[in-house]
Design an enzyme around this catalytic site. Structure first.
Site, PDB file in Angstrom:
ATOM      1  N   CYS A   7       7.614  54.741  -4.555  1.00  0.00           N
ATOM      2  CA  CYS A   7       8.470  53.572  -4.835  1.00  0.00           C
ATOM      3  C   CYS A   7       8.056  52.991  -6.191  1.00  0.00           C
ATOM      4  O   CYS A   7       6.914  52.538  -6.358  1.00  0.00           O
ATOM      5  CB  CYS A   7       8.299  52.534  -3.727  1.00  0.00           C
ATOM      6  SG  CYS A   7       9.274  51.049  -3.977  1.00  0.00           S
ATOM      7  N   LYS A  27       2.050   4.671   1.620  1.00  0.00           N
ATOM      8  CA  LYS A  27       2.085   5.187   2.994  1.00  0.00           C
ATOM      9  C   LYS A  27       1.719   6.671   2.923  1.00  0.00           C
ATOM     10  O   LYS A  27       2.539   7.511   2.551  1.00  0.00           O
ATOM     11  CB  LYS A  27       3.478   4.989   3.594  1.00  0.00           C
ATOM     12  CG  LYS A  27       3.531   5.309   5.075  1.00  0.00           C
ATOM     13  CD  LYS A  27       4.859   4.859   5.655  1.00  0.00           C
ATOM     14  CE  LYS A  27       4.954   4.994   7.152  1.00  0.00           C
ATOM     15  NZ  LYS A  27       4.499   6.248   7.705  1.00  0.00           N
ATOM     16  N   LYS A  85      10.465   3.612   3.708  1.00  0.00           N
ATOM     17  CA  LYS A  85      10.315   5.065   3.589  1.00  0.00           C
ATOM     18  C   LYS A  85      11.178   5.602   2.449  1.00  0.00           C
ATOM     19  O   LYS A  85      12.351   5.232   2.316  1.00  0.00           O
ATOM     20  CB  LYS A  85      10.739   5.739   4.894  1.00  0.00           C
ATOM     21  CG  LYS A  85       9.874   5.326   6.083  1.00  0.00           C
ATOM     22  CD  LYS A  85       8.981   6.434   6.556  1.00  0.00           C
ATOM     23  CE  LYS A  85       9.689   7.272   7.581  1.00  0.00           C
ATOM     24  NZ  LYS A  85       8.813   8.355   8.044  1.00  0.00           N
ATOM     25  N   GLU A 141       0.845  -1.195   0.000  1.00  0.00           N
ATOM     26  CA  GLU A 141       0.000   0.000   0.000  1.00  0.00           C
ATOM     27  C   GLU A 141       0.872   1.233   0.000  1.00  0.00           C
ATOM     28  O   GLU A 141       2.035   1.171   0.391  1.00  0.00           O
ATOM     29  CB  GLU A 141      -0.878   0.016   1.271  1.00  0.00           C
ATOM     30  CG  GLU A 141      -1.925  -1.066   1.293  1.00  0.00           C
ATOM     31  CD  GLU A 141      -2.649  -1.152   2.632  1.00  0.00           C
ATOM     32  OE1 GLU A 141      -2.324  -0.372   3.541  1.00  0.00           O
ATOM     33  OE2 GLU A 141      -3.525  -2.012   2.753  1.00  0.00           O
ATOM     34  N   CYS A 164      13.772  51.799  -3.851  1.00  0.00           N
ATOM     35  CA  CYS A 164      13.725  53.250  -3.687  1.00  0.00           C
ATOM     36  C   CYS A 164      14.546  53.737  -2.493  1.00  0.00           C
ATOM     37  O   CYS A 164      14.574  54.929  -2.202  1.00  0.00           O
ATOM     38  CB  CYS A 164      12.275  53.728  -3.569  1.00  0.00           C
ATOM     39  SG  CYS A 164      11.527  53.298  -1.994  1.00  0.00           S
ATOM     40  N   CYS A 204       8.078  48.549   2.724  1.00  0.00           N
ATOM     41  CA  CYS A 204       8.601  49.824   2.264  1.00  0.00           C
ATOM     42  C   CYS A 204       7.449  50.819   2.388  1.00  0.00           C
ATOM     43  O   CYS A 204       6.411  50.655   1.743  1.00  0.00           O
ATOM     44  CB  CYS A 204       9.041  49.720   0.806  1.00  0.00           C
ATOM     45  SG  CYS A 204       9.315  51.335   0.065  1.00  0.00           S
ATOM     46  N   TYR A 244      -7.126   2.224   5.739  1.00  0.00           N
ATOM     47  CA  TYR A 244      -6.190   1.109   5.572  1.00  0.00           C
ATOM     48  C   TYR A 244      -6.287   0.039   6.646  1.00  0.00           C
ATOM     49  O   TYR A 244      -5.398  -0.783   6.779  1.00  0.00           O
ATOM     50  CB  TYR A 244      -4.760   1.618   5.456  1.00  0.00           C
ATOM     51  CG  TYR A 244      -4.330   2.576   6.559  1.00  0.00           C
ATOM     52  CD1 TYR A 244      -4.267   2.161   7.882  1.00  0.00           C
ATOM     53  CD2 TYR A 244      -3.987   3.893   6.249  1.00  0.00           C
ATOM     54  CE1 TYR A 244      -3.883   3.031   8.879  1.00  0.00           C
ATOM     55  CE2 TYR A 244      -3.602   4.775   7.244  1.00  0.00           C
ATOM     56  CZ  TYR A 244      -3.555   4.335   8.563  1.00  0.00           C
ATOM     57  OH  TYR A 244      -3.173   5.201   9.543  1.00  0.00           O
ATOM     58  N   CYS A 291      14.667  49.813   1.289  1.00  0.00           N
ATOM     59  CA  CYS A 291      14.003  49.245   0.115  1.00  0.00           C
ATOM     60  C   CYS A 291      15.017  49.093  -1.015  1.00  0.00           C
ATOM     61  O   CYS A 291      15.719  50.051  -1.341  1.00  0.00           O
ATOM     62  CB  CYS A 291      12.859  50.163  -0.320  1.00  0.00           C
ATOM     63  SG  CYS A 291      12.076  49.616  -1.843  1.00  0.00           S
ATOM     64  N   ASP A 330       0.921  10.384   3.780  1.00  0.00           N
ATOM     65  CA  ASP A 330       1.576  11.281   4.731  1.00  0.00           C
ATOM     66  C   ASP A 330       0.545  12.242   5.295  1.00  0.00           C
ATOM     67  O   ASP A 330       0.292  13.310   4.750  1.00  0.00           O
ATOM     68  CB  ASP A 330       2.692  12.046   4.005  1.00  0.00           C
ATOM     69  CG  ASP A 330       3.701  12.581   4.998  1.00  0.00           C
ATOM     70  OD1 ASP A 330       3.604  12.239   6.196  1.00  0.00           O
ATOM     71  OD2 ASP A 330       4.578  13.350   4.580  1.00  0.00           O
TER      72      ASP A 330
HETATM   73  S1  IVH Z   1      -1.008   0.395   8.753  1.00  0.00           S
HETATM   74  C1  IVH Z   1      -0.408  -1.557  12.887  1.00  0.00           C
HETATM   75  N1  IVH Z   1      -1.064   1.396   6.362  1.00  0.00           N
HETATM   76  O1  IVH Z   1       1.894   5.321   9.089  1.00  0.00           O
HETATM   77  C2  IVH Z   1      -0.133  -0.771  11.664  1.00  0.00           C
HETATM   78  N2  IVH Z   1      -0.371   2.803   8.145  1.00  0.00           N
HETATM   79  O2  IVH Z   1       4.268   4.753  10.685  1.00  0.00           O
HETATM   80  C3  IVH Z   1      -1.147   0.241  11.397  1.00  0.00           C
HETATM   81  N3  IVH Z   1       0.170   5.098   7.468  1.00  0.00           N
HETATM   82  O3  IVH Z   1       0.323   5.301  12.227  1.00  0.00           O
HETATM   83  C4  IVH Z   1      -0.820   1.165  10.305  1.00  0.00           C
HETATM   84  N4  IVH Z   1      -0.291   4.844   5.335  1.00  0.00           N
HETATM   85  O4  IVH Z   1      -0.629   6.802  10.394  1.00  0.00           O
HETATM   86  C5  IVH Z   1      -0.798   1.619   7.653  1.00  0.00           C
HETATM   87  N5  IVH Z   1      -1.205   2.174   4.168  1.00  0.00           N
HETATM   88  C6  IVH Z   1      -0.934   2.399   5.462  1.00  0.00           C
HETATM   89  C7  IVH Z   1      -0.502   3.651   5.948  1.00  0.00           C
HETATM   90  C8  IVH Z   1      -0.212   3.818   7.303  1.00  0.00           C
HETATM   91  C9  IVH Z   1       0.108   5.692   6.283  1.00  0.00           C
HETATM   92  C10 IVH Z   1       0.625   5.768   8.717  1.00  0.00           C
HETATM   93  C11 IVH Z   1      -0.256   5.531   9.914  1.00  0.00           C
HETATM   94  C12 IVH Z   1       0.617   4.863  10.934  1.00  0.00           C
HETATM   95  C13 IVH Z   1       1.968   5.286  10.496  1.00  0.00           C
HETATM   96  C14 IVH Z   1       3.006   4.287  10.960  1.00  0.00           C
END
Ligand code: IVH
Length: 670
Positions: A433, A115, A315, A113, A412, A427, A224, A409, A117
């Site tokens: 100016c 991740k 990451k 999946e 001017c 300014c 998720y 400035c 942010d």
């Molecule tokens: S699973 C027990 N899936 O990343 C595991 N987390 O560093 C539960 N996050 O606290 C998390 N995308 O806020 C999971 N596809 C994804 C995610 C995800 C982002 C975040 C989430 C978690 C943090 C962990």
């Protein structure tokens, strides 16, 4: 209407609104126009006002916000919210896979999946109703942010289908980049401090007291994880697919890999693909999450104190580069605000060459503690212009000098001022100016203001430098001879310029008002002021109390308007523009209304009672707008005879309401 009848209608409206909300936001496939949706919502709002006992905690009217949370109470998580072990190394991912394989000998499947942010959220549903939404907090307890979460359109308030009685769904709330950039654009326009990145802004937004503000910001959410449903399906992937049936928006980019088909390569391909492709996503991700799919295998693998052994996060290294700060230069805005800009040694970042980074203001330079010729780290974070996030102190020369914010400035040479509580230096020489003079004129002619064709920034420069104009009202008294004598100006372009200026007198009052360039009066504010006060005389005379009584007008804007009209030279310019025939009042056209406020129309075909142009005018005088071609954003197609079949088909496919001429007239009268 009695209570009983009202209850029936409220229920019906609620179901319909929930259905259309889902079609629009989750399925991207609306079946009614925005206008019709708004009308249903308005009807429900009215009924709830009339019969407050019918206003439920999960009414679709909650989407627009209104509930205030004074204090976010602490809630203990029923299932602890764990984190993920993570790594930046592909090798460690391979090692993790090897470890997993040792323990899980057969039947191994992975899910990959994105991740996201953002901010983790756990949402509890009881009997299909959203009951509570809680932030991660420290993992064992978080904060109750239910009122704010209810405004996120992709999160269902009431479920459909065969959902369990009591369960929790988890996901990540994030700021879509488009909405984040829009928010910062508004901040810029209001000369306020911009937000640094989408993630922190999502987190801050979720903790705001006024859910109305949250509703306007446009957060989104991906899910998720599902907890407390029992083993609804055999694995995580199938479960997440399943919950879509209950109305949830599930992530579209997940993938399941089955071990026998070489899954490790699959996982690596997924990582490599998204490391590149993430630049094109409409939201930010900071890595990939790899999970063992089958629940019984997850249990076998178990947990450490902090995180599951059945999942790991890879990451991405932040898109960060190091380069040399060659120089800090300073830009002067039309209001005199000074913006420092970092000029960098050219460097590649995320596929583009970067040479400049925004430094926002003096505080930012101080915070970064920048010295001349520093080696700096540059990142792209949700914004188009990259920013400096730190300094490599190892590379700083011993005798390096600290960057000192300018005191005068750059244009001017007037001494700069910084008022208490203001982020920017200014300014104060606004009258003389040259950069401010040009900036104000450029603002005046810009598209969102007077939209004058035939003049660009270079022409403004030339006109000011030739002393032909010193403020925007002078544009209207320019003569052909004056213009044509400018360098690189031919007869034709001189005529275009004059024609553009002449035509701009037709622009409506809100645009003129925006064009005046009153500090903090952006496009939206100008519209609100025009709508409420109707003309410039009323605005000029309005006192502080009257001004802040206008929707969305706060202290700062009110003070700025008063200051603008207290300035003799501004009054003179406004008077001159008035005498030249610019529009300083809203036009209440005959038969005008705001019945079609904000609705977009495509008018096509041949009509009987009205001509096509008359219909278009009717749309505009009633607050609607005409657009050229049919798109998802079109609200109505006004179809006459001989309208092309492909257009008709497109409108039908997109679920746009098609009106005949009679139906349109009925809509206006009804
Ligand atoms: S699973 C027990 N899936 O990343 C595991 N987390 O560093 C539960 N996050 O606290 C998390 N995308 O806020 C999971 N596809 C994804 C995610 C995800 C982002 C975040 C989430 C978690 C943090 C962990």
């Amino acid at each position: 209407m009695n209570l009983k009848e009202a209850r029936i209608e409220v229920e019906k409206l609620t179901n319909e609104l929930n259905k259309h909300n889902h079609l629009y936001y989750v399925e991207n496939n609306p079946s009614i126009s925005d206008y019709d949706f708004d009308m249903l919502l308005k009807r429900l709002q009215d009924l709830e006002q009339q019969f407050p006992e019918l206003a439920s905690a999960n009414s679709p009217t909650k989407r627009v916000g209104g509930d205030i949370t004074k204090k976010f109470e602490t809630v203990v998580h029923k299932y602890p919210m764990l984190s993920l072990s993570n790594t930046y190394s592909e090798e460690e991912i391979e090692e993790w896979v090897t470890r997993v394989k040792k323990q899980v000998e057969d039947d191994l499947e992975y899910v990959c999946e994105l991740k996201y942010d953002g901010v983790a959220i756990g949402i509890q549903y009881v009997n299909g109703e959203l009951k509570q939404a809680v932030t991660r907090g420290d993992g064992s307890q978080g904060e109750n942010v239910t009122n704010n979460v209810k405004t996120i359109r992709t999160i269902p308030l009431s479920l459909k289908g065969d959902f369990p009685e009591d369960f929790e769904i988890r996901g990540e709330i994030f700021f879509p980049l488009k909405n984040f950039q829009k928010l910062n654009e508004q901040k810029r326009e209001a000369e306020e401090q911009e937000f640094a990145n989408p993630r922190n802004t999502a987190s801050g937004t979720l903790k705001m007291q006024d859910s109305k503000v949250v509703a306007k910001r446009g957060l989104d959410c991906f899910l998720y994880g599902v907890y407390g449903t029992g083993n609804l399906r055999e694995g995580h992937y199938e479960t997440v697919q399943k919950v879509a049936d209950w109305g949830f928006k599930i992530p579209p980019n997940s993938k399941r890999y089955i071990e026998k088909t070489n899954s490790v390569e699959g996982v690596m391909d997924f990582i490599h693909y998204w490391d590149k492709e993430r630049a094109n996503l409409p939201f930010e991700i900071d890595g990939i999450v790899i999970k063992v799919n089958k629940y019984h295998k997850q249990e076998e693998l178990g947990y450490t104190a902090k995180s599951p052994r059945w999942a790991i996060a890879y990451k991405f290294k932040a898109e960060r580069v190091e380069t040399v700060l060659e120089q800090v230069t300073y830009q002067v805005g039309r209001t005199g605000a000074i913006t420092p800009v970092a000029n960098l040694k050219a460097v590649q970042l995320g596929g583009t060459t970067v040479q400049r980074a925004s430094l926002y203001n003096a505080d930012q330079i101080e915070k970064l503690d920048l010295y001349e010729n520093d080696s700096v780290f540059v990142e792209k974070g949700g914004e188009i212009i990259p920013k400096i996030v730190g300094v490599n102190l190892d590379k700083r020369a011993k005798d390096a000098k600290k960057i000192k914010f300018i005191e005068h400035c750059p244009e001017c040479k007037t001494e700069l001022v910084r008022e208490e509580g203001e982020a920017h230096h200014y300014c104060p020489n606004s009258k003389a100016c040259p950069t401010q003079i040009k900036g104000r004129i450029e603002h005046f002619i810009s598209r969102k203001a007077m939209d004058i064709d035939g003049i660009g920034a270079e022409t403004v420069d030339a006109l000011v430098e030739a002393n032909l104009i010193s403020n925007y009202s002078d544009l209207y008294t320019l003569t052909f001879d004056q213009v044509v004598n400018l360098e690189r100006m031919a007869d034709k372009s001189a005529n275009n310029l004059l024609e553009g200026v002449r035509k701009s007198k037709e622009q409506a009052f809100p645009k003129v008002l925006f064009g005046l360039g009153i500090r903090f009066v952006g496009e939206t504010v100008a519209k609100k002021l025009a709508k409420s006060l109707k003309n410039i005389n009323a605005l000029q005379k309005a006192d502080f109390e009257q001004l802040i009584a206008v929707d969305e007008i706060g202290d700062r804007i009110a003070e700025s308007i008063i200051a603008f009209f207290a300035e003799e030279s501004n009054l003179e310019i406004v008077e001159k523009l008035k005498s030249l025939g610019l529009k300083f009042e809203v036009e209440e056209k005959e038969n005008s209304s705001d019945k079609l406020d904000g609705k977009s129309f495509v008018v096509s075909g041949v009509f009987t009672a009205f001509s096509r142009n008359e219909l278009k005018e009717l749309i505009e005088t009633n607050g609607g707008k005409n657009v050229g071609s049919i798109s998802k954003k079109t609200d109505y197609v006004l179809a006459g005879d001989k309208m092309g079949p492909s257009k008709l088909q497109k409108a039908t496919d997109l679920g746009i309401t098609i009106l005949s001429e009679d139906e349109f007239i009925a809509l206006l009268n009804g």
